[in-house]
Design an enzyme around this catalytic site. Structure first.
Site, PDB file in Angstrom:
ATOM      1  N   GLN A 260       0.833  -1.190   0.000  1.00  0.00           N
ATOM      2  CA  GLN A 260       0.000   0.000   0.000  1.00  0.00           C
ATOM      3  C   GLN A 260       0.873   1.247   0.000  1.00  0.00           C
ATOM      4  OE1 GLN A 260      -2.105  -0.474   3.751  1.00  0.00           O
ATOM      5  NE2 GLN A 260      -0.176  -0.977   4.743  1.00  0.00           N
ATOM      6  N   ALA A 368      -2.891 -12.237   7.989  1.00  0.00           N
ATOM      7  CA  ALA A 368      -3.513 -12.766   9.205  1.00  0.00           C
ATOM      8  C   ALA A 368      -4.218 -14.094   8.947  1.00  0.00           C
ATOM      9  CB  ALA A 368      -4.497 -11.733   9.765  1.00  0.00           C
ATOM     10  N   ASP A 385      -7.945  -5.586  14.476  1.00  0.00           N
ATOM     11  CA  ASP A 385      -7.848  -4.165  14.137  1.00  0.00           C
ATOM     12  C   ASP A 385      -7.442  -4.059  12.672  1.00  0.00           C
ATOM     13  OD1 ASP A 385      -7.743  -1.424  14.334  1.00  0.00           O
ATOM     14  OD2 ASP A 385      -5.764  -1.368  15.264  1.00  0.00           O
TER      15      ASP A 385
END
Length: 536
Positions: A260, A368, A385
Protein backbone atom coordinates in the site's frame (compact mmCIF):
# COMPACT_ATOMS: atom_id res chain seq x y z
CA UNK A 1 -14.16 -11.10 -46.56
CA UNK A 2 -10.90 -9.39 -45.65
CA UNK A 3 -9.25 -10.94 -48.72
CA UNK A 4 -11.97 -9.48 -50.90
CA UNK A 5 -11.57 -5.97 -49.49
CA UNK A 6 -7.79 -5.71 -49.53
CA UNK A 7 -6.84 -4.56 -52.99
CA UNK A 8 -3.10 -4.21 -52.44
CA UNK A 9 -2.28 -7.85 -51.77
CA UNK A 10 0.12 -7.89 -54.63
CA UNK A 11 1.87 -4.66 -53.74
CA UNK A 12 4.56 -6.08 -51.50
CA UNK A 13 7.21 -4.82 -53.91
CA UNK A 14 6.47 -1.26 -52.85
CA UNK A 15 7.67 -1.94 -49.29
CA UNK A 16 11.26 -1.01 -48.33
CA UNK A 17 11.80 -4.42 -46.69
CA UNK A 18 11.35 -8.03 -47.71
CA UNK A 19 7.91 -9.53 -47.01
CA UNK A 20 9.24 -11.80 -44.24
CA UNK A 21 10.95 -8.88 -42.54
CA UNK A 22 7.89 -6.71 -42.91
CA UNK A 23 5.68 -9.44 -41.46
CA UNK A 24 8.05 -9.83 -38.52
CA UNK A 25 8.03 -6.08 -37.86
CA UNK A 26 4.23 -5.91 -37.95
CA UNK A 27 3.97 -8.81 -35.47
CA UNK A 28 6.63 -7.18 -33.28
CA UNK A 29 4.54 -4.02 -33.25
CA UNK A 30 1.47 -6.07 -32.32
CA UNK A 31 3.47 -7.59 -29.45
CA UNK A 32 4.59 -4.20 -28.10
CA UNK A 33 1.18 -2.57 -28.50
CA UNK A 34 -0.56 -5.47 -26.75
CA UNK A 35 1.89 -5.27 -23.85
CA UNK A 36 1.31 -1.52 -23.55
CA UNK A 37 -2.45 -1.93 -23.75
CA UNK A 38 -2.53 -4.41 -20.89
CA UNK A 39 -0.29 -2.16 -18.80
CA UNK A 40 -2.80 0.68 -19.27
CA UNK A 41 -5.59 -1.64 -18.20
CA UNK A 42 -3.81 -2.92 -15.09
CA UNK A 43 -2.65 0.57 -14.17
CA UNK A 44 -6.26 1.82 -14.22
CA UNK A 45 -7.43 -1.09 -12.06
CA UNK A 46 -4.59 -0.73 -9.57
CA UNK A 47 -4.80 3.04 -9.19
CA UNK A 48 -8.58 2.99 -8.93
CA UNK A 49 -8.32 0.34 -6.21
CA UNK A 50 -5.86 2.53 -4.29
CA UNK A 51 -7.90 5.70 -4.69
CA UNK A 52 -11.49 4.43 -4.57
CA UNK A 53 -11.22 1.05 -2.87
CA UNK A 54 -13.07 -2.21 -3.57
CA UNK A 55 -10.76 -3.72 -6.17
CA UNK A 56 -13.39 -6.17 -7.47
CA UNK A 57 -15.76 -3.34 -8.38
CA UNK A 58 -13.02 -1.25 -9.98
CA UNK A 59 -11.68 -4.20 -11.99
CA UNK A 60 -15.21 -5.03 -13.15
CA UNK A 61 -15.83 -1.44 -14.23
CA UNK A 62 -12.54 -1.14 -16.11
CA UNK A 63 -12.73 -4.55 -17.81
CA UNK A 64 -16.39 -4.39 -18.82
CA UNK A 65 -16.23 -0.82 -20.14
CA UNK A 66 -12.95 -1.49 -21.94
CA UNK A 67 -14.15 -4.69 -23.64
CA UNK A 68 -17.36 -2.96 -24.71
CA UNK A 69 -15.35 -0.04 -26.07
CA UNK A 70 -13.05 -2.40 -27.97
CA UNK A 71 -16.05 -3.63 -29.91
CA UNK A 72 -16.96 -0.06 -30.80
CA UNK A 73 -13.37 0.61 -31.84
CA UNK A 74 -13.33 -2.41 -34.12
CA UNK A 75 -16.45 -1.18 -35.88
CA UNK A 76 -15.11 2.35 -36.25
CA UNK A 77 -11.84 1.05 -37.69
CA UNK A 78 -13.66 -0.26 -40.76
CA UNK A 79 -13.78 3.30 -42.07
CA UNK A 80 -9.98 3.61 -41.80
CA UNK A 81 -8.91 0.43 -43.57
CA UNK A 82 -8.41 2.16 -46.90
CA UNK A 83 -5.89 4.39 -45.07
CA UNK A 84 -4.65 1.68 -42.72
CA UNK A 85 -1.07 2.92 -42.33
CA UNK A 86 -1.78 6.53 -41.41
CA UNK A 87 -4.83 5.49 -39.40
CA UNK A 88 -2.81 3.04 -37.34
CA UNK A 89 -0.08 5.61 -36.74
CA UNK A 90 -2.54 8.21 -35.48
CA UNK A 91 -4.40 5.72 -33.31
CA UNK A 92 -1.17 4.57 -31.62
CA UNK A 93 -0.16 8.17 -30.97
CA UNK A 94 -3.55 8.89 -29.41
CA UNK A 95 -3.42 5.67 -27.39
CA UNK A 96 0.09 6.50 -26.16
CA UNK A 97 -0.97 9.97 -25.04
CA UNK A 98 -4.23 8.93 -23.38
CA UNK A 99 -2.94 5.70 -21.84
CA UNK A 100 0.37 7.21 -20.76
CA UNK A 101 -1.27 10.18 -19.05
CA UNK A 102 -4.23 8.29 -17.59
CA UNK A 103 -2.64 7.64 -14.18
CA UNK A 104 -1.56 11.28 -13.93
CA UNK A 105 -5.05 12.60 -14.71
CA UNK A 106 -6.77 10.02 -12.51
CA UNK A 107 -4.61 10.96 -9.54
CA UNK A 108 -5.10 14.68 -10.23
CA UNK A 109 -8.87 14.16 -10.31
CA UNK A 110 -8.71 12.41 -6.95
CA UNK A 111 -6.39 14.99 -5.40
CA UNK A 112 -8.05 18.21 -6.52
CA UNK A 113 -11.63 17.23 -7.30
CA UNK A 114 -12.08 14.47 -4.73
CA UNK A 115 -13.67 12.23 -7.36
CA UNK A 116 -12.00 9.84 -9.81
CA UNK A 117 -14.78 7.41 -10.78
CA UNK A 118 -15.88 9.43 -13.82
CA UNK A 119 -12.31 9.84 -15.00
CA UNK A 120 -11.83 6.08 -14.60
CA UNK A 121 -14.82 5.29 -16.83
CA UNK A 122 -13.77 7.91 -19.37
CA UNK A 123 -10.24 6.58 -19.71
CA UNK A 124 -11.47 2.97 -19.86
CA UNK A 125 -13.82 3.92 -22.69
CA UNK A 126 -11.24 5.92 -24.66
CA UNK A 127 -8.44 3.36 -24.28
CA UNK A 128 -10.80 0.52 -25.14
CA UNK A 129 -11.96 2.21 -28.37
CA UNK A 130 -8.36 2.80 -29.49
CA UNK A 131 -7.21 -0.74 -28.62
CA UNK A 132 -10.24 -2.18 -30.43
CA UNK A 133 -9.31 -0.26 -33.58
CA UNK A 134 -5.80 -1.74 -33.70
CA UNK A 135 -6.49 -5.31 -34.82
CA UNK A 136 -8.60 -4.53 -37.96
CA UNK A 137 -5.95 -2.07 -39.15
CA UNK A 138 -3.08 -4.43 -38.33
CA UNK A 139 -4.93 -7.18 -40.16
CA UNK A 140 -4.99 -4.98 -43.25
CA UNK A 141 -1.31 -4.07 -42.86
CA UNK A 142 -0.03 -7.63 -42.41
CA UNK A 143 -1.90 -8.74 -45.51
CA UNK A 144 -0.45 -5.74 -47.29
CA UNK A 145 3.03 -7.03 -46.40
CA UNK A 146 2.70 -10.75 -47.11
CA UNK A 147 0.51 -12.90 -49.30
CA UNK A 148 -1.20 -14.85 -46.53
CA UNK A 149 -4.69 -16.28 -46.14
CA UNK A 150 -6.97 -14.54 -43.66
CA UNK A 151 -7.01 -17.47 -41.21
CA UNK A 152 -3.23 -17.59 -41.00
CA UNK A 153 -3.00 -13.83 -40.58
CA UNK A 154 -5.55 -13.89 -37.75
CA UNK A 155 -3.65 -16.70 -36.02
CA UNK A 156 -0.34 -14.82 -36.24
CA UNK A 157 -1.82 -11.54 -35.05
CA UNK A 158 -3.59 -13.04 -32.06
CA UNK A 159 -0.56 -15.12 -31.10
CA UNK A 160 1.60 -11.98 -31.01
CA UNK A 161 -1.18 -10.09 -29.22
CA UNK A 162 -1.60 -12.72 -26.48
CA UNK A 163 2.14 -13.12 -25.90
CA UNK A 164 2.50 -9.35 -25.68
CA UNK A 165 -0.36 -9.22 -23.16
CA UNK A 166 1.43 -11.86 -21.09
CA UNK A 167 4.63 -9.83 -21.03
CA UNK A 168 2.77 -6.61 -20.20
CA UNK A 169 0.77 -8.33 -17.48
CA UNK A 170 3.93 -9.63 -15.82
CA UNK A 171 5.97 -6.48 -16.35
CA UNK A 172 3.45 -4.28 -14.55
CA UNK A 173 3.52 -5.84 -11.05
CA UNK A 174 7.09 -7.16 -11.12
CA UNK A 175 8.97 -4.42 -12.99
CA UNK A 176 7.11 -1.18 -13.67
CA UNK A 177 5.21 -0.78 -10.41
CA UNK A 178 8.03 -1.55 -7.94
CA UNK A 179 10.80 0.19 -9.92
CA UNK A 180 9.03 3.20 -11.44
CA UNK A 181 5.71 3.56 -9.65
CA UNK A 182 2.25 4.15 -11.10
CA UNK A 183 2.80 7.52 -12.76
CA UNK A 184 6.26 7.12 -14.28
CA UNK A 185 5.48 3.55 -15.34
CA UNK A 186 2.42 4.67 -17.30
CA UNK A 187 4.27 7.57 -18.91
CA UNK A 188 7.15 5.34 -20.00
CA UNK A 189 4.72 2.80 -21.39
CA UNK A 190 3.06 5.53 -23.45
CA UNK A 191 6.39 6.63 -24.89
CA UNK A 192 7.24 3.05 -25.89
CA UNK A 193 3.79 2.69 -27.44
CA UNK A 194 4.18 5.86 -29.53
CA UNK A 195 7.68 4.91 -30.64
CA UNK A 196 6.66 1.40 -31.71
CA UNK A 197 3.58 2.48 -33.64
CA UNK A 198 5.28 5.46 -35.26
CA UNK A 199 8.38 3.51 -36.26
CA UNK A 200 6.34 0.77 -37.94
CA UNK A 201 4.31 3.16 -40.07
CA UNK A 202 7.07 5.69 -40.87
CA UNK A 203 9.57 3.02 -41.88
CA UNK A 204 7.83 -0.10 -43.19
CA UNK A 205 4.83 1.68 -44.73
CA UNK A 206 6.40 5.03 -45.57
CA UNK A 207 5.78 4.57 -49.30
CA UNK A 208 2.04 4.34 -48.56
CA UNK A 209 2.08 7.81 -46.99
CA UNK A 210 1.72 11.10 -48.80
CA UNK A 211 4.33 13.75 -47.89
CA UNK A 212 1.66 15.61 -45.92
CA UNK A 213 0.63 12.45 -44.01
CA UNK A 214 4.27 11.69 -43.25
CA UNK A 215 4.85 15.19 -41.84
CA UNK A 216 1.67 14.97 -39.74
CA UNK A 217 2.67 11.59 -38.28
CA UNK A 218 6.19 12.76 -37.46
CA UNK A 219 4.86 15.92 -35.81
CA UNK A 220 2.18 14.04 -33.84
CA UNK A 221 4.52 11.31 -32.57
CA UNK A 222 7.29 13.73 -31.67
CA UNK A 223 4.76 15.90 -29.84
CA UNK A 224 3.31 12.94 -27.92
CA UNK A 225 6.72 11.66 -26.87
CA UNK A 226 7.78 15.20 -25.90
CA UNK A 227 4.65 15.66 -23.76
CA UNK A 228 5.18 12.29 -22.04
CA UNK A 229 8.89 12.99 -21.51
CA UNK A 230 8.12 16.41 -20.03
CA UNK A 231 5.53 14.89 -17.73
CA UNK A 232 8.07 12.28 -16.64
CA UNK A 233 10.59 14.99 -15.74
CA UNK A 234 7.93 16.87 -13.74
CA UNK A 235 6.27 13.85 -12.16
CA UNK A 236 8.01 14.25 -8.78
CA UNK A 237 6.83 17.86 -8.51
CA UNK A 238 3.33 16.76 -9.51
CA UNK A 239 3.29 14.03 -6.86
CA UNK A 240 4.36 16.48 -4.17
CA UNK A 241 1.67 18.97 -5.18
CA UNK A 242 -0.98 16.23 -5.32
CA UNK A 243 0.05 14.90 -1.91
CA UNK A 244 -0.24 18.39 -0.46
CA UNK A 245 -3.74 18.63 -1.94
CA UNK A 246 -4.73 15.27 -0.42
CA UNK A 247 -2.83 15.24 2.86
CA UNK A 248 -2.06 18.90 3.59
CA UNK A 249 1.24 20.71 3.74
CA UNK A 250 2.91 18.64 6.45
CA UNK A 251 3.78 15.39 4.64
CA UNK A 252 6.89 13.93 6.32
CA UNK A 253 6.99 10.39 4.95
CA UNK A 254 5.52 9.03 1.71
CA UNK A 255 6.42 5.53 0.58
CA UNK A 256 4.84 2.99 -1.74
CA UNK A 257 5.34 -0.43 -0.18
CA UNK A 258 4.58 -3.78 -1.72
CA UNK A 259 1.17 -3.62 -0.03
CA UNK A 260 0.00 0.00 0.00
CA UNK A 261 0.94 3.67 -0.03
CA UNK A 262 1.95 4.83 3.46
CA UNK A 263 1.98 8.55 4.29
CA UNK A 264 2.80 10.25 7.59
CA UNK A 265 1.85 13.87 8.18
CA UNK A 266 2.31 16.29 11.05
CA UNK A 267 5.32 17.66 12.85
CA UNK A 268 4.93 15.90 16.22
CA UNK A 269 2.85 13.31 18.08
CA UNK A 270 -0.04 15.75 18.66
CA UNK A 271 -0.51 16.55 14.96
CA UNK A 272 0.38 13.14 13.49
CA UNK A 273 -1.73 11.57 10.76
CA UNK A 274 -1.14 8.12 9.26
CA UNK A 275 -2.66 7.45 5.84
CA UNK A 276 -2.84 4.06 4.16
CA UNK A 277 -3.76 4.19 0.46
CA UNK A 278 -5.14 7.69 0.86
CA UNK A 279 -7.35 6.84 3.86
CA UNK A 280 -6.62 8.46 7.19
CA UNK A 281 -6.00 5.50 9.47
CA UNK A 282 -4.78 7.39 12.55
CA UNK A 283 -5.32 10.94 13.73
CA UNK A 284 -3.46 11.80 16.92
CA UNK A 285 -6.29 14.11 17.90
CA UNK A 286 -8.78 11.31 18.56
CA UNK A 287 -7.14 7.91 18.04
CA UNK A 288 -7.12 7.19 21.78
CA UNK A 289 -10.92 7.05 21.81
CA UNK A 290 -11.09 4.47 19.05
CA UNK A 291 -8.33 2.28 20.45
CA UNK A 292 -9.63 2.40 24.01
CA UNK A 293 -13.08 1.35 22.78
CA UNK A 294 -11.53 -1.43 20.72
CA UNK A 295 -9.22 -2.92 23.34
CA UNK A 296 -10.49 -2.45 26.89
CA UNK A 297 -13.85 -4.28 26.75
CA UNK A 298 -12.07 -7.41 25.47
CA UNK A 299 -9.53 -7.27 28.31
CA UNK A 300 -12.22 -7.93 30.96
CA UNK A 301 -11.18 -11.44 32.00
CA UNK A 302 -8.09 -13.64 31.56
CA UNK A 303 -5.56 -11.72 29.47
CA UNK A 304 -2.13 -13.28 29.84
CA UNK A 305 -1.77 -14.04 26.10
CA UNK A 306 -3.04 -11.50 23.57
CA UNK A 307 -3.10 -11.64 19.77
CA UNK A 308 -3.52 -8.46 17.69
CA UNK A 309 -4.43 -8.90 14.02
CA UNK A 310 -3.46 -5.78 12.10
CA UNK A 311 -2.70 -2.69 14.15
CA UNK A 312 0.86 -2.34 12.89
CA UNK A 313 0.85 1.28 14.08
CA UNK A 314 1.28 -0.08 17.62
CA UNK A 315 -1.63 1.89 19.09
CA UNK A 316 -3.81 -1.10 19.98
CA UNK A 317 -0.68 -2.74 21.40
CA UNK A 318 -0.09 0.35 23.53
CA UNK A 319 -3.47 -0.12 25.20
CA UNK A 320 -2.95 -3.86 25.71
CA UNK A 321 0.50 -3.36 27.24
CA UNK A 322 -0.94 -1.02 29.85
CA UNK A 323 -2.14 -4.16 31.67
CA UNK A 324 0.65 -5.41 33.91
CA UNK A 325 -0.67 -8.98 33.99
CA UNK A 326 -0.34 -9.37 30.21
CA UNK A 327 2.58 -11.75 29.66
CA UNK A 328 2.84 -11.84 25.85
CA UNK A 329 1.42 -9.95 22.89
CA UNK A 330 1.71 -11.22 19.30
CA UNK A 331 1.00 -8.66 16.57
CA UNK A 332 0.40 -9.88 13.01
CA UNK A 333 0.75 -7.11 10.40
CA UNK A 334 0.89 -7.78 6.65
CA UNK A 335 2.97 -4.68 5.82
CA UNK A 336 6.42 -4.61 7.47
CA UNK A 337 6.82 -0.95 6.43
CA UNK A 338 4.05 0.05 8.86
CA UNK A 339 5.64 -1.73 11.81
CA UNK A 340 9.02 -0.31 10.83
CA UNK A 341 7.59 3.22 10.89
CA UNK A 342 5.88 2.51 14.20
CA UNK A 343 9.26 1.52 15.64
CA UNK A 344 11.44 4.24 14.15
CA UNK A 345 9.40 7.35 13.40
CA UNK A 346 9.81 9.68 16.40
CA UNK A 347 6.23 11.01 16.41
CA UNK A 348 4.49 7.67 15.76
CA UNK A 349 6.66 5.74 18.23
CA UNK A 350 5.98 8.40 20.87
CA UNK A 351 2.25 8.19 20.15
CA UNK A 352 2.23 4.39 20.56
CA UNK A 353 4.16 4.67 23.81
CA UNK A 354 7.20 2.96 22.27
CA UNK A 355 5.21 -0.27 22.32
CA UNK A 356 7.72 -2.09 20.14
CA UNK A 357 10.38 -1.64 22.81
CA UNK A 358 8.34 -3.71 25.25
CA UNK A 359 9.85 -7.23 25.44
CA UNK A 360 6.36 -8.70 25.78
CA UNK A 361 5.49 -7.68 22.20
CA UNK A 362 6.41 -9.85 19.21
CA UNK A 363 5.65 -8.56 15.71
CA UNK A 364 5.06 -10.96 12.80
CA UNK A 365 4.97 -9.87 9.16
CA UNK A 366 2.28 -12.06 7.57
CA UNK A 367 -1.24 -12.22 6.21
CA UNK A 368 -3.51 -12.77 9.21
CA UNK A 369 -5.61 -15.48 7.52
CA UNK A 370 -2.63 -17.53 6.38
CA UNK A 371 -0.84 -17.07 9.70
CA UNK A 372 -3.85 -18.20 11.76
CA UNK A 373 -4.17 -21.38 9.71
CA UNK A 374 -0.64 -22.38 10.66
CA UNK A 375 -0.56 -21.12 14.27
CA UNK A 376 -1.31 -23.63 17.03
CA UNK A 377 -1.25 -21.36 20.09
CA UNK A 378 -4.25 -20.33 22.18
CA UNK A 379 -4.96 -16.77 23.22
CA UNK A 380 -7.00 -15.21 25.99
CA UNK A 381 -7.77 -12.11 23.94
CA UNK A 382 -7.76 -11.57 20.17
CA UNK A 383 -8.05 -8.01 18.85
CA UNK A 384 -8.99 -7.64 15.17
CA UNK A 385 -7.85 -4.17 14.14
CA UNK A 386 -8.05 -4.65 10.38
CA UNK A 387 -8.96 -2.45 7.38
CA UNK A 388 -12.60 -1.80 6.61
CA UNK A 389 -14.41 -4.93 5.32
CA UNK A 390 -15.66 -2.97 2.31
CA UNK A 391 -12.06 -2.79 1.04
CA UNK A 392 -11.97 -5.97 -1.01
CA UNK A 393 -8.44 -7.11 -0.15
CA UNK A 394 -9.55 -7.42 3.48
CA UNK A 395 -12.92 -9.08 2.80
CA UNK A 396 -11.58 -12.57 3.63
CA UNK A 397 -10.55 -11.22 7.05
CA UNK A 398 -14.21 -10.59 7.79
CA UNK A 399 -15.49 -13.97 6.61
CA UNK A 400 -17.16 -16.72 8.62
CA UNK A 401 -14.19 -18.98 7.84
CA UNK A 402 -11.77 -16.45 9.33
CA UNK A 403 -13.81 -16.18 12.50
CA UNK A 404 -13.88 -19.97 12.66
CA UNK A 405 -10.09 -19.93 12.73
CA UNK A 406 -10.19 -17.32 15.49
CA UNK A 407 -12.65 -19.43 17.50
CA UNK A 408 -10.18 -22.31 17.37
CA UNK A 409 -7.37 -20.00 18.51
CA UNK A 410 -9.27 -18.74 21.57
CA UNK A 411 -8.45 -20.22 24.96
CA UNK A 412 -11.31 -21.23 27.29
CA UNK A 413 -13.04 -18.02 28.41
CA UNK A 414 -11.17 -16.20 25.63
CA UNK A 415 -12.65 -13.11 23.97
CA UNK A 416 -12.52 -11.60 20.51
CA UNK A 417 -13.16 -7.98 19.59
CA UNK A 418 -13.65 -6.91 15.97
CA UNK A 419 -13.73 -3.47 14.43
CA UNK A 420 -16.82 -3.81 12.25
CA UNK A 421 -17.30 -0.38 10.68
CA UNK A 422 -19.71 2.43 11.59
CA UNK A 423 -23.18 0.95 12.31
CA UNK A 424 -25.01 4.18 11.54
CA UNK A 425 -23.30 5.01 8.25
CA UNK A 426 -22.98 1.41 6.93
CA UNK A 427 -25.42 -0.74 8.89
CA UNK A 428 -25.46 -3.65 6.43
CA UNK A 429 -21.70 -4.00 6.64
CA UNK A 430 -21.73 -3.82 10.44
CA UNK A 431 -24.45 -6.42 10.91
CA UNK A 432 -22.96 -8.69 8.24
CA UNK A 433 -19.74 -8.71 10.28
CA UNK A 434 -21.74 -9.59 13.38
CA UNK A 435 -23.55 -12.40 11.54
CA UNK A 436 -20.22 -13.71 10.21
CA UNK A 437 -18.73 -13.81 13.72
CA UNK A 438 -21.75 -15.81 14.90
CA UNK A 439 -21.40 -18.14 11.91
CA UNK A 440 -17.82 -18.77 13.04
CA UNK A 441 -19.16 -20.32 16.23
CA UNK A 442 -19.04 -17.41 18.67
CA UNK A 443 -21.66 -15.55 20.69
CA UNK A 444 -21.64 -11.80 20.12
CA UNK A 445 -22.36 -8.48 21.82
CA UNK A 446 -22.14 -5.52 19.41
CA UNK A 447 -21.53 -1.98 20.65
CA UNK A 448 -20.87 1.45 19.24
CA UNK A 449 -19.03 4.52 20.46
CA UNK A 450 -19.83 8.00 19.13
CA UNK A 451 -16.81 9.72 17.64
CA UNK A 452 -15.61 13.13 18.62
CA UNK A 453 -14.58 15.69 15.99
CA UNK A 454 -10.85 15.38 15.46
CA UNK A 455 -10.43 18.78 13.85
CA UNK A 456 -9.22 17.05 10.70
CA UNK A 457 -10.99 17.85 7.39
CA UNK A 458 -12.19 14.25 7.11
CA UNK A 459 -13.88 14.34 10.48
CA UNK A 460 -14.06 11.24 12.65
CA UNK A 461 -11.08 9.45 11.25
CA UNK A 462 -8.94 7.51 13.73
CA UNK A 463 -10.00 4.06 12.55
CA UNK A 464 -9.97 1.90 9.40
CA UNK A 465 -13.38 3.28 8.37
CA UNK A 466 -13.84 4.92 4.98
CA UNK A 467 -15.86 7.98 4.14
CA UNK A 468 -19.43 7.29 3.17
CA UNK A 469 -21.30 8.31 0.05
CA UNK A 470 -20.74 11.93 -0.86
CA UNK A 471 -17.66 12.09 1.36
CA UNK A 472 -19.73 11.88 4.54
CA UNK A 473 -17.45 10.94 7.44
CA UNK A 474 -18.49 8.24 9.94
CA UNK A 475 -19.81 9.65 13.19
CA UNK A 476 -19.37 6.53 15.28
CA UNK A 477 -17.23 3.41 15.57
CA UNK A 478 -18.75 -0.04 15.70
CA UNK A 479 -17.32 -3.13 17.39
CA UNK A 480 -18.35 -6.72 18.00
CA UNK A 481 -17.31 -8.39 21.25
CA UNK A 482 -17.45 -12.18 21.02
CA UNK A 483 -16.68 -15.34 22.98
CA UNK A 484 -17.43 -19.06 22.89
CA UNK A 485 -19.90 -18.65 25.75
CA UNK A 486 -22.38 -15.94 26.70
CA UNK A 487 -21.04 -12.40 26.37
CA UNK A 488 -21.92 -9.80 28.97
CA UNK A 489 -22.20 -6.08 28.45
CA UNK A 490 -18.94 -4.40 27.46
CA UNK A 491 -17.15 -2.73 30.34
CA UNK A 492 -13.85 -2.20 32.10
CA UNK A 493 -12.55 -5.19 34.01
CA UNK A 494 -10.84 -5.33 37.37
CA UNK A 495 -7.37 -3.83 37.24
CA UNK A 496 -8.06 -1.96 34.00
CA UNK A 497 -5.99 1.20 33.53
CA UNK A 498 -7.94 4.42 33.55
CA UNK A 499 -9.02 5.31 29.97
CA UNK A 500 -8.68 8.88 28.77
CA UNK A 501 -12.20 9.16 27.37
CA UNK A 502 -14.36 6.11 28.09
CA UNK A 503 -16.27 4.86 31.10
CA UNK A 504 -18.45 1.90 32.08
CA UNK A 505 -21.66 3.85 31.52
CA UNK A 506 -20.70 4.90 28.01
CA UNK A 507 -19.75 1.36 27.00
CA UNK A 508 -23.03 -0.05 28.28
CA UNK A 509 -24.96 2.69 26.55
CA UNK A 510 -23.02 1.85 23.39
CA UNK A 511 -24.27 -1.75 23.56
CA UNK A 512 -27.88 -0.61 23.94
CA UNK A 513 -27.49 1.89 21.11
CA UNK A 514 -26.11 -0.79 18.79
CA UNK A 515 -29.03 -3.11 19.56
CA UNK A 516 -31.37 -0.27 18.65
CA UNK A 517 -29.79 -0.10 15.19
CA UNK A 518 -29.94 -3.86 14.56
CA UNK A 519 -30.79 -5.03 11.05
CA UNK A 520 -32.31 -8.51 11.33
CA UNK A 521 -31.78 -11.19 8.74
CA UNK A 522 -28.25 -10.33 7.63
CA UNK A 523 -26.48 -13.31 6.05
CA UNK A 524 -22.85 -14.18 6.96
CA UNK A 525 -20.09 -13.38 4.49
CA UNK A 526 -18.00 -16.34 3.34
CA UNK A 527 -14.96 -16.84 1.16
CA UNK A 528 -17.14 -18.29 -1.59
CA UNK A 529 -19.86 -15.67 -1.25
CA UNK A 530 -18.56 -12.34 0.11
CA UNK A 531 -21.41 -10.04 1.03
CA UNK A 532 -19.73 -6.73 1.74
CA UNK A 533 -20.46 -3.96 -0.73
CA UNK A 534 -20.64 -0.20 -0.98
CA UNK A 535 -23.55 1.38 0.88
CA UNK A 536 -25.12 4.68 -0.15
Amino acid sequence: MIDQQVSLRGGAARLPVRPRTGRFLVLASVFVCAACGLVYELELVALASYLIGDSVTQASVVLSVMVFAMGIGSLLAKRLRCHAAVGFGLIEAALALIGGSSALVLYASFAWLGESQYALVGFSLAIGVLIGAEIPLLMTLIQRVDRQDAGGAVADLFAADYVGALVGGLAFPFLLLPMLGQLTGALLTGAVNAAAGGALVLWVFRRDLTPRSRRILVLVNVSVIAVLATATVLVDDFEQAARRAVYGDQVRVAVQTGVQEVVLTGTDRDSLGLYLDGRLRVSARDEHRYHEALVHPAMDGPRARVLILGGGDGLAAREVLRYRDVRSVTLVEIDPAVTRLARTDPALSELNGHAYRDPRLTAVGADAFTWLRADRHRYDVIVSDLPDPGITASTKLYSAEFYGLIAEALAPRGRLVVHAGPPELRPRTFWTVEASVRAGGLATRPYRIPGRPSGHPSGFTASPDRLGAGGRPPEDWGFVLAAAGPVGEPGLGAGAPLPRSLGEAELREGARAADGLRLPGQVPSTLIHPRYREET
